[in-house]
Design a protein around this motif. Sequence first.
Motif, PDB file in Angstrom:
ATOM      1  N   LYS A   1       4.003   1.486  -1.035  1.00 28.40           N
ATOM      2  CA  LYS A   1       4.696   1.607  -2.327  1.00 28.40           C
ATOM      3  C   LYS A   1       3.764   2.185  -3.388  1.00 28.40           C
ATOM      4  CE  LYS A   1       8.198  -1.990  -1.718  1.00 28.40           C
ATOM      5  NZ  LYS A   1       8.722  -3.298  -2.206  1.00 28.40           N
ATOM      6  N   LEU A   2       2.515   1.721  -3.345  1.00 27.46           N
ATOM      7  CA  LEU A   2       1.548   2.240  -4.307  1.00 27.46           C
ATOM      8  C   LEU A   2       1.287   3.730  -4.067  1.00 27.46           C
ATOM      9  CD1 LEU A   2      -0.462   1.718  -6.583  1.00 27.46           C
ATOM     10  CD2 LEU A   2      -2.156   1.054  -4.854  1.00 27.46           C
ATOM     11  N   LEU A   3       1.159   4.092  -2.785  1.00 29.31           N
ATOM     12  CA  LEU A   3       0.946   5.492  -2.448  1.00 29.31           C
ATOM     13  C   LEU A   3       2.154   6.336  -2.842  1.00 29.31           C
ATOM     14  CD1 LEU A   3      -0.792   7.660  -1.102  1.00 29.31           C
ATOM     15  CD2 LEU A   3       0.232   7.025   1.100  1.00 29.31           C
ATOM     16  N   GLU A   4       3.366   5.781  -2.621  1.00 29.35           N
ATOM     17  CA  GLU A   4       4.591   6.490  -2.973  1.00 29.35           C
ATOM     18  C   GLU A   4       4.677   6.729  -4.481  1.00 29.35           C
ATOM     19  OE1 GLU A   4       9.435   6.004  -2.399  1.00 29.35           O
ATOM     20  OE2 GLU A   4       8.062   4.399  -1.811  1.00 29.35           O
ATOM     21  N   LYS A   5       4.336   5.677  -5.254  1.00 33.20           N
ATOM     22  CA  LYS A   5       4.354   5.822  -6.711  1.00 33.20           C
ATOM     23  C   LYS A   5       3.344   6.859  -7.167  1.00 33.20           C
ATOM     24  CE  LYS A   5       5.959   1.143  -7.856  1.00 33.20           C
ATOM     25  NZ  LYS A   5       5.602  -0.127  -8.539  1.00 33.20           N
ATOM     26  N   THR A   6       2.171   6.848  -6.527  1.00 35.65           N
ATOM     27  CA  THR A   6       1.122   7.804  -6.901  1.00 35.65           C
ATOM     28  C   THR A   6       1.574   9.233  -6.622  1.00 35.65           C
ATOM     29  OG1 THR A   6      -0.579   6.150  -6.396  1.00 35.65           O
ATOM     30  CG2 THR A   6      -1.272   8.464  -6.543  1.00 35.65           C
ATOM     31  N   LEU A   7       2.152   9.449  -5.426  1.00 34.44           N
ATOM     32  CA  LEU A   7       2.636  10.781  -5.068  1.00 34.44           C
ATOM     33  C   LEU A   7       3.766  11.225  -5.983  1.00 34.44           C
ATOM     34  CD1 LEU A   7       2.607  10.521  -1.156  1.00 34.44           C
ATOM     35  CD2 LEU A   7       1.056  11.850  -2.608  1.00 34.44           C
TER      36      LEU A   7
ATOM     37  N   ALA B   1       4.359  10.233  -9.059  1.00 33.23           N
ATOM     38  CA  ALA B   1       3.799  10.533 -10.374  1.00 33.23           C
ATOM     39  C   ALA B   1       3.112  11.897 -10.373  1.00 33.23           C
ATOM     40  CB  ALA B   1       2.809   9.446 -10.781  1.00 33.23           C
ATOM     41  N   SER B   2       2.443  12.210  -9.250  1.00 40.11           N
ATOM     42  CA  SER B   2       1.774  13.501  -9.143  1.00 40.11           C
ATOM     43  C   SER B   2       2.788  14.645  -9.145  1.00 40.11           C
ATOM     44  CB  SER B   2       0.929  13.538  -7.870  1.00 40.11           C
ATOM     45  OG  SER B   2       0.357  14.815  -7.683  1.00 40.11           O
TER      46      SER B   2
ATOM     47  N   GLU C   1       4.221  15.064 -12.594  1.00 40.37           N
ATOM     48  CA  GLU C   1       3.236  15.703 -13.473  1.00 40.37           C
ATOM     49  C   GLU C   1       3.173  17.206 -13.206  1.00 40.37           C
ATOM     50  OE1 GLU C   1       0.634  16.088 -16.501  1.00 40.37           O
ATOM     51  OE2 GLU C   1       1.722  14.267 -15.908  1.00 40.37           O
TER      52      GLU C   1
ATOM     53  N   SER D   1       0.835  -1.214   0.000  1.00 39.45           N
ATOM     54  CA  SER D   1       0.000   0.000   0.000  1.00 39.45           C
ATOM     55  C   SER D   1       0.863   1.254   0.000  1.00 39.45           C
ATOM     56  CB  SER D   1      -0.939  -0.007   1.206  1.00 39.45           C
ATOM     57  OG  SER D   1      -1.811  -1.121   1.159  1.00 39.45           O
TER      58      SER D   1
END
Length: 332
Positions: A25-31, A33-34, A37, A23
């Motif tokens: 790692k997924l949150l880290e990748k999302t942040l 990527a944000s 961007e 969870s």
Amino acid sequence: MPDLWKSPESQGDEGRNDEDRKSWKLLEKTLLASVQEQRRARRWGIFFKLLTFAYLFGLLALFTPLLDFDGSAKRGTSHTALVELQGVIADREPASADNLVKGLREAFEDANTKAVVLRINSPGGSPVQSGYVYDEIRRLRGEHPDIKLYAVIADLGASGAYYIASAADEIYADKASLVGSIGVTAAGYGFVGTMEKLGVERRLYTSGEHKAFLDPFSPQKPDETAFWQGVLNTTHQQFIAMVKQGRGDRLKDKEHPELFSGLVWTGEQAKALGLVDGLGSASYVAREVVGEKELVDFTVQESPFDRFSKRIGTSMAERLALWMGLQGPTLR
């Protein structure tokens, strides 16, 4: 796969930890990527802002010379017309005959012009361009006898610039201005010795005995040197004749024959020699001599696009020829 040696409770805790790590790692990748961007968006934003700024600046530079914030509004009232002669006098330059003549014509033909001031700051230049302007000034003075033209020399009014100034009704300068340099020059280089040292052989093919007499890679010939000196002397005599025609008896050339030697003098010295009539600036002449202190600029202003086009239109071969010394006489 669960470890059989561990208790069910331990296996449950470890499973939850794996899920938590996934969870995070997924949150880290999302942040991440944000953030990336946002960075890309900022970069593109800066790029488009700079592009817009450059576009607006280009439009401003292009159209500002066409907008008359000072002149047109004042041309409806009595004024002293001003035309600037700045820099080297040459074709396709700001101080070309075309530009100067156009500005002078507009100044003389304006119904509210009381007098014209030609403000000069130039080392000279082409005798042909200078001659064009000289002749046009004489013509305009004949067509408009009630409008006087005053030449005002700032830092420098030498050679071709003084040639033009001598066509004016009167010449003014600052006490420290440099005035005169009534002479002609044509400079070049000789590379014959250098080529011999480098072992370079010159191969030149011409039709005509003297076709290559200005070639800097060929030895000078006495008869050609004498011929070229004759061209310069003739141009010099033309220069002298025009100055005498313009200045008349005001010149003290009989007492000071060095007036036509190519020397320059300060404005104060030039006044004593008859090269200028008085000391003062353009505003002084407008206020004290003309009696109309309002100066309206009639100088032809080239747009950046025009200047760029002219630079592109000048061939590399022409520039190279000038650098090598293959040029005509210059009033300097």
